[in-house]
Scaffold this active site. Sequence first.
Site, short mmCIF file in Angstrom:
data_model
loop_
_atom_site.label_atom_id
_atom_site.label_comp_id
_atom_site.label_asym_id
_atom_site.label_seq_id
_atom_site.Cartn_x
_atom_site.Cartn_y
_atom_site.Cartn_z
N ASP A 34 7.29 30.78 -2.92
CA ASP A 34 8.34 30.01 -2.25
C ASP A 34 9.38 30.92 -1.60
OD1 ASP A 34 7.01 27.91 -3.27
OD2 ASP A 34 8.63 27.17 -4.57
N TYR A 37 8.45 31.88 1.84
CA TYR A 37 8.64 30.76 2.77
C TYR A 37 10.12 30.66 3.15
CZ TYR A 37 8.58 26.04 4.70
OH TYR A 37 8.73 24.97 5.54
N ASP A 38 10.98 30.69 2.13
CA ASP A 38 12.41 30.54 2.38
C ASP A 38 12.95 31.66 3.26
OD1 ASP A 38 12.48 28.27 0.91
OD2 ASP A 38 13.09 29.25 -0.96
N SER A 83 -3.42 -6.70 6.03
CA SER A 83 -3.47 -6.34 4.62
C SER A 83 -4.88 -6.67 4.10
CB SER A 83 -2.41 -7.08 3.84
OG SER A 83 -2.60 -8.44 4.04
N LEU A 84 -5.12 -6.33 2.86
CA LEU A 84 -6.48 -6.51 2.34
C LEU A 84 -6.58 -7.73 1.44
CD1 LEU A 84 -7.19 -2.82 1.30
CD2 LEU A 84 -8.10 -4.03 3.27
N GLU A 113 -11.59 4.33 -2.35
CA GLU A 113 -10.36 5.13 -2.32
C GLU A 113 -9.40 4.59 -3.35
OE1 GLU A 113 -8.74 4.80 1.62
OE2 GLU A 113 -10.69 5.26 2.49
N LYS A 115 -6.00 3.04 -4.45
CA LYS A 115 -5.03 2.20 -3.75
C LYS A 115 -3.64 2.67 -4.16
CE LYS A 115 -3.88 -2.56 -2.67
NZ LYS A 115 -2.48 -2.52 -3.00
N ARG A 136 5.22 -1.08 8.20
CA ARG A 136 4.28 -2.14 8.55
C ARG A 136 5.02 -3.38 9.05
NH1 ARG A 136 2.20 -6.41 5.53
NH2 ARG A 136 0.21 -7.12 6.32
N GLU A 170 -0.12 5.51 3.20
CA GLU A 170 0.86 5.04 2.25
C GLU A 170 1.82 6.18 1.93
OE1 GLU A 170 0.19 1.89 1.60
OE2 GLU A 170 1.22 1.37 -0.25
N TYR A 222 -5.01 6.88 5.18
CA TYR A 222 -6.29 6.28 4.81
C TYR A 222 -6.97 5.52 5.94
CZ TYR A 222 -3.08 2.38 4.20
OH TYR A 222 -2.10 1.45 4.40
N LYS A 286 -14.27 0.15 1.08
CA LYS A 286 -14.46 -0.07 2.52
C LYS A 286 -15.92 0.13 2.88
CE LYS A 286 -9.85 1.72 3.32
NZ LYS A 286 -8.97 2.79 3.78
N LYS A 310 -7.95 -5.02 -7.70
CA LYS A 310 -6.67 -4.84 -8.40
C LYS A 310 -6.92 -4.64 -9.88
CE LYS A 310 -3.35 -5.60 -5.35
NZ LYS A 310 -2.44 -6.65 -5.57
N CYS A 407 24.40 -31.58 -8.15
CA CYS A 407 25.29 -32.61 -7.61
C CYS A 407 25.28 -33.90 -8.43
CB CYS A 407 24.93 -32.92 -6.16
SG CYS A 407 23.35 -33.74 -5.99
N CYS A 422 15.88 -33.53 -5.46
CA CYS A 422 17.19 -34.13 -5.24
C CYS A 422 17.20 -34.52 -3.77
CB CYS A 422 18.27 -33.11 -5.53
SG CYS A 422 19.87 -33.60 -4.86
N CYS A 427 23.86 -32.19 -1.02
CA CYS A 427 23.86 -31.46 -2.28
C CYS A 427 24.21 -29.99 -2.00
CB CYS A 427 22.47 -31.57 -2.92
SG CYS A 427 22.23 -30.42 -4.28
S1 IVH Z 1 -6.78 0.19 3.82
C1 IVH Z 1 -6.51 -3.51 7.09
N1 IVH Z 1 -6.60 2.01 1.95
O1 IVH Z 1 -2.71 -1.54 0.24
C2 IVH Z 1 -5.75 -2.89 5.96
N2 IVH Z 1 -4.86 0.40 2.08
O2 IVH Z 1 -3.30 -4.73 1.61
C3 IVH Z 1 -6.30 -1.55 5.66
N3 IVH Z 1 -3.05 0.74 0.47
O3 IVH Z 1 -0.24 -2.37 2.03
C4 IVH Z 1 -5.67 -0.99 4.46
N4 IVH Z 1 -3.88 2.54 -0.48
O4 IVH Z 1 -0.81 0.02 2.64
C5 IVH Z 1 -6.02 0.93 2.51
N5 IVH Z 1 -6.56 3.73 0.41
C6 IVH Z 1 -5.99 2.65 0.94
C7 IVH Z 1 -4.76 2.15 0.48
C8 IVH Z 1 -4.23 1.00 1.08
C9 IVH Z 1 -2.86 1.68 -0.46
C10 IVH Z 1 -2.15 -0.38 0.73
C11 IVH Z 1 -1.90 -0.69 2.17
C12 IVH Z 1 -1.60 -2.16 2.19
C13 IVH Z 1 -2.29 -2.65 0.97
C14 IVH Z 1 -3.55 -3.43 1.32
#
Ligand code: IVH
Length: 670
Positions: A34, A37-38, A83-84, A113, A115, A136, A170, A222, A286, A310, A407, A422, A427
């Site tokens: 380091d 670098y500094d 989103s997924l 991958e 998440k 996003r 992310e 990603y 994917k 999940k 109320c 109500c 109210c």
């Molecule tokens: S692919 C079309 N890959 O998870 C959406 N998402 O709803 C393609 N996330 O908020 C997303 N790690 O930001 C993908 N390896 C990964 C991820 C990832 C985290 C988040 C993403 C989104 C949510 C998916």
Amino acid sequence: MDKQQAQEKIAHLSELLTRYNHEYHVLDKPSVPDSEYDQKLQELLKLEEEFPELVTPDSPTQRVGGEPLEGFQKVRHNVAMMSLGNAFNETDLHAFARRGREGTDKPISFVCELKIDGLAVSLTYENGKFVRGATRGDGTIGEDITSNLRTIRSIPLAISEQGTIEVRGEAFMPHKSFLTLNEEKEANGEEPFANPRNAAAGSLRQLDPKIAAKRNLDIFLYGVGEWENSALTSHSERLERMQELGLKTNPEWKKCATIEEVIDYINYWAEERPHLNYEIDGIVVKIDDLDQQEELGFTAKNPRWAIAYKFPAEEVITNLTAIELNVGRTGVITPTAILDPVKVAGTTVGRASLHNEDLIRAKDIRIGDTVVIKKAGDIIPEVVRVVEEKRPKDTKEYHMPEVCPACGSELVRLEEEVALRCINPNCPAQLKEGLIHFVSRNAMNIDGLGEKVIIQLFQEELIHTMADLYRLNRDELLQLERMGEKSVTNLLEAIEASKENSLERLLFGLGIRFIGSKAAKTIAASFETMENLQNASYEELIAVDEIGDKMADSIVQYFSEQEVIDLLDALRELDLNMEYTGPKQAKQDGVFADKTVVITGRMESFTRGVAKELVESMGGSVTGSVSKNTDILIAGEDAGSKYDKAEKLGVTIWDEEQLQQAIIVRSELP
Ligand code: IVH
């Protein structure tokens, strides 16, 4: 040292430092200590101070630059950030694989991958330079957080690839940085962040990039939003190419030939998860092949070629000490469990919605019970069940009250509804909730008017109706707690600015039953003014695409109320815009009516964003990728793989001139 020499030295130092940075932050393999670098960084800083004209935006010294921002600019994503969909068990994963197999001709394979639990961001590079980073947001419009993202050392400020590349990933806070930050916060007597995700999001929402710079954030990329001229045919090749370019990907991804391999990967990470230096909340699966991804396409919300598995929610036990009743905007009474605070999945939970009396009855939840709670989707706290063995002897079955807790008017249960309501239009609890909705992001979007301020304004009797908001003055606002000169000025400006909002925001903000923000937009675009809408009949309403029977009924009913007529008159008098100012409504006979259009390549007269708006204003819907459903590809210069694909599928291809012709024709229409 003369300027020429300085320039050479600066270039050399910048290159070295960029390399060291990449080795340290992207590859996790530093090649120098380091201190070195500094020392080089100091040398560069000194030279740049001597020759300020030689400082370039992608110099390693320019990560934290400039003055704090006034606010974040909005950014429209050229390709929506979706989103997924979720999978919670093996059956869901098998179903995902089956849908994949059925939707494509050739065999499928997967990439798994981690998440990452952080904040989704998009990074845009133009001709090798990092030009924009955005959140996003709602998927279509996000916020420009470039200056904060520039402070993340693993984001390269320059890459060796021409054209426009928009990558997604992310941003997150590693555990170590999170723990240090919270220790610091507690030592300063500040409220600690609840979890690393909030800490990352909170850091990236700071207007002063110096704060984000101190937070040691990191990123894993990603995916791709836009990447023209790419010869890559699979997601895994993209990940490899991104990493080669210095765009940091997570190293734990894996190709899996079968869904059984996917399940093994998931089981492995469910065990290993606690050993990572960052938070993950699941596994993303994917389909690897990009052509197959295109073929499968998207549902309204999610891609069909990917799914998020999940991890099961953590369950904990606590005591339910009371049931609180809240009156919502539409008068619905919602019971909420008050719990002895416990930590679940990273945050402390003290309340959980019980939704309605039927649910309380079904689970036989009583005040004084010991209950199991979890966070549904790891976000919303929920009472799973009662631990009956621990029930104290003297508990009683819970019954909802007969009168409104705010109320005192009698509650009713409307036909076919489980909720108690109500129905007193005056109210105070409903009025307050209605105002919170009115100022919210998708409605009038008044910054600085959060729930807490609204509650204060209500308690001080400074507002009763939506119109009162526009009558607030400086002195009144200064009386409120935690409201200084500056916040009052900002708030008054935000209130004033909201008067210019296009009609759909007001329409949504009014809180008409069954009218969500999307319907509000459709209605505003069709009727153009509030007056037209107030005079619209049920038949005229129902003739609009997407407006069903329930919505039309609700609108007619709403505008017939005398209180509503008075409110709208008052708002008009206060100068609120009552007209739709968004893109013109697509003409039924518009050039692109009912056509699915893809836009690609560089054009001389339009950016792709403008071209997209034009096509949409002429009735077309614009999508990101070419498939058999595409009607027209509009191709500028260097159109690349989309052009080839369109040709292969026999899709009609237009050039820029044809688009211009279409616009001329349109503008000649009456
Ligand atoms: S692919 C079309 N890959 O998870 C959406 N998402 O709803 C393609 N996330 O908020 C997303 N790690 O930001 C993908 N390896 C990964 C991820 C990832 C985290 C988040 C993403 C989104 C949510 C998916």
